[in-house]
Write an enzyme that holds these catalytic residues in place. Structure first.
Site, mmCIF file in Angstrom:
data_model
loop_
_atom_site.group_PDB
_atom_site.id
_atom_site.type_symbol
_atom_site.label_atom_id
_atom_site.label_comp_id
_atom_site.label_asym_id
_atom_site.label_seq_id
_atom_site.Cartn_x
_atom_site.Cartn_y
_atom_site.Cartn_z
ATOM 1 C CB CYS A 106 -0.882 0.054 1.242
ATOM 2 S SG CYS A 106 -1.737 -1.470 1.653
ATOM 3 C CB CYS A 109 0.473 3.727 -4.661
ATOM 4 S SG CYS A 109 0.906 2.622 -6.006
ATOM 5 C CG HIS A 110 -2.261 4.739 -1.042
ATOM 6 N ND1 HIS A 110 -3.118 5.625 -1.646
ATOM 7 C CD2 HIS A 110 -2.648 3.502 -1.438
ATOM 8 C CE1 HIS A 110 -3.998 4.937 -2.373
ATOM 9 N NE2 HIS A 110 -3.736 3.657 -2.262
ATOM 10 C CB CYS A 143 -6.062 -0.793 -3.845
ATOM 11 S SG CYS A 143 -5.695 0.909 -4.248
ATOM 12 C CB CYS A 206 -32.757 -0.573 12.097
ATOM 13 S SG CYS A 206 -32.295 -1.599 10.703
ATOM 14 C CB CYS A 209 -33.737 -1.516 18.852
ATOM 15 S SG CYS A 209 -34.415 -3.100 19.325
ATOM 16 C CG HIS A 210 -30.552 0.823 16.924
ATOM 17 N ND1 HIS A 210 -29.722 0.728 18.022
ATOM 18 C CD2 HIS A 210 -30.463 -0.374 16.285
ATOM 19 C CE1 HIS A 210 -29.156 -0.465 18.040
ATOM 20 N NE2 HIS A 210 -29.581 -1.158 17.009
ATOM 21 N NE ARG A 247 -22.984 -4.772 17.160
ATOM 22 C CZ ARG A 247 -24.145 -5.235 17.592
ATOM 23 N NH1 ARG A 247 -24.860 -6.044 16.837
ATOM 24 N NH2 ARG A 247 -24.620 -4.893 18.775
ATOM 25 C CB CYS A 251 -28.497 -6.282 14.139
ATOM 26 S SG CYS A 251 -27.962 -5.232 15.507
#
Lengths: 290, 106, 140
Positions: A106, A109-110, A143, A206, A209-210, A247, A251
């Site tokens: 990586c 180039c970066h 990449c 979602c 709850c959230h 995640r 859920c």
């Protein structure tokens, strides 16, 4: 419109659910410090609350950090105590390592990874040539396959999460600012739709709850707003870095729904929508959660 | 391969109490978990940690499987004079990870 | 007073302290009592001289931060009474050490975490804390 028997049952169920949530707010006061301030390493001030934009469904934007116990919050306040940094170091090693047929790393180039400052806060974003959303994982793999001649990494496994943790760290402290209009509008609408659609055997969305119950307890979990400003996150539950899609998958499994695949258009759209719900919150990556 | 991270001050006053933080990347497989086929995954943990300063033992600890994954250990000691803090972690399989931090007393 | 969860927790911790005295008679598993006996050689154990800090409620039983301090102690042993095996760790201190330590431990469920110290004069001290460990509701 006729009110069906099903509607009545659903209404009763959600009212009961609301009751259960309400009764358990008492416990939340005892264990979480929702007024604590996050200062990292004694010097970096992270704002864990932000004003909600006028059109937001939330009254105020609150980072997941605020909903955790004092002990968990403390783990994120020092870059040494924060176990994520084991994986940040792994990410640094990977960043410098030559991999693939082109003989590049990586860094080739970066150069300095600090050059990625501002990337995490703007992802996911629309890619004009593919017509899809790019997430950090797709950019990394792009990449690797197109420019390094290397094998793509699995979405949520150790190498990818170490790298996305390292890159996300570069934006720590910056405000989340994802674009939801123009080319991103379709994905945004899909994500929003998914967020509010009830799924699974437990028939929950979602938002149930959230949005409707953040701050309350669901059994022993202290519900947050489900913000992703801290991802990838070190979860105490599995002692490793976790990606957003992993995640989401977890859920959905808890709601006993068949989860979308990591990297799917659905999860990318949902990631964009959920990120936008946190526009204004600070990037906290790599965070510590339960 | 386990990797150790150590946070220690570079300098201290003679007689100063310093705090050392250590964190090692290790699964700490307890030996109680089962794999997908129902077979017990064998135990493999870091079972010992020692720290000496200037050759003198500061702490020697025995870890059991109840120590969490990525074992974290913080301890404090009084620095008498300039010296090397030598730390060693030992795995069940006998392999070790070492780290040395020099603390200079002006 | 209505029995809210918060009150129940406070009551729970209070009632545990009562059963702790006299120290040798608190309700602990046979294995824990054996580990204590092995550490002390059967000598009497008193209170005071050792402190143990644990969370009241552990966010996740996988990673529970604890801190102990026994100024002047030669060694400290930590036990988790409700784990499959109670041993957590044993720490031997050299002269330079301040006989304190912090670590993160696994707790299988709500239980007592016990810290024992052998002091400089060969006497033994003990402290115990109750840690509530919950199984999350919707951890994902």
């Amino acid at each position: 419109m006729r009110i069906t028997r099903e509607d009545q049952i659903m209404k009763k169920f959600s009212r009961t659910l609301t009751c259960i949530f309400a009764l358990s707010t008492i416990v939340s006061v005892a264990i979480a410090d929702e007024d604590a301030e996050l200062v990292i390493n004694g010097e970096l001030d992270i704002s864990t609350k932000a004003a909600a934009p006028a059109d937001s469904a939330l009254d105020e934007l609150i980072s997941g950090w605020r909903f955790r116990t004092n002990e968990t919050q403390a783990l994120q306040m020092d870059d040494f105590d924060n176990p994520s940094f084991i994986f940040i170091e792994q990410g640094e090693d990977l960043y410098a390592k030559v991999d693939g047929s082109e003989g590049k790393s990586c860094a080739s180039c970066h150069e300095d990874v600090a050059s990625f400052k501002g990337l995490k806060s703007s992802l996911p974003r629309h890619n004009a040539s593919t017509g899809k959303l790019d997430t950090m994982e797709t950019l990394v793999n792009n990449c690797r396959t197109e420019r390094m001649g290397a094998e793509p990494w699995k979405w949520s496994k150790g190498k990818m999460t170490a790298m996305t943790s390292l890159i996300s760290l570069q934006s720590r402290g910056m405000a989340i600012n994802v674009k939801v209009d123009g080319d991103a509008a379709n994905a945004y609408e899909l994500g929003k739709d998914l967020y509010y659609t009830r799924v699974g055997q437990l028939d929950m969305s979602c938002a149930n709850c959230h949005e409707d119950n953040y701050g309350n307890m669901i059994r022993a979990d202290h519900l947050s707003q489900g913000q992703i400003n801290g991802f990838p996150t070190y979860r105490l539950k599995n002692a490793k870095m976790n990606s957003v899609h992993a995640r989401f998958k977890g859920c959905m499994k808890n709601i006993r729904a068949t989860p979308f695949k990591e990297g799917s258009d659905e999860f990318r759209a949902l990631e964009l929508y959920v990120a936008s719900r946190g526009n204004g919150l600070s990037v906290e990556s790599p965070s510590v959660r339960n | 391969m386990a990797k150790a991270r150590v946070k220690a001050p570079k300098t201290a006053a003679a007689g100063e109490l310093v705090t050392i933080k250590t964190l090692v990347n290790h699964k700490m497989e307890s030996g109680r978990r089962k794999d997908g086929d129902g077979n017990l995954i064998p135990r493999k943990i870091i079972n010992a940690f020692t720290a000496t300063f200037g050759g003198e033992e500061v702490i020697s600890a025995k870890f059991e499987p109840a120590i969490s994954t990525n074992p974290y250990f913080q301890f404090s000691f009084t620095v008498p004079a300039t010296g090397d803090l030598v730390m060693q972690w030992t795995d069940d399989d006998g392999s070790t990870v070492e780290q040395t931090k020099t603390i200079t007393v002006a | 007073m209505s029995l809210t969860r918060r009150n129940a927790l406070a009551l729970g911790s209070a009632s545990f302290v009562v059963t702790l005295l006299p120290l040798n008679a608190f309700a602990a598993s046979d294995e824990t009592m054996a580990a204590i006996k092995s550490f002390t050689g059967g000598s009497a154990v008193s209170e005071g001289g050792i402190s143990l800090t644990t969370p009241e409620i552990a966010e996740n039983g996988n990673t529970v931060p604890i801190q102990f301090s026994a100024s002047g102690a030669k060694r400290v042993m930590i036990l988790a009474d409700g784990n499959p095996t109670p041993g957590v760790g044993t720490f031997n201190f050299g002269e330079l050490s301040d006989a304190s330590g912090s670590t993160r431990i696994r707790l299988a469920g709500t239980q007592n975490v016990i810290a024992l110290a052998e002091m400089a004069d060969g006497s033994f001290a003990q402290v115990a804390k109750t840690v509530k460990v919950t199984i999350g509701g919707c951890g994902g």
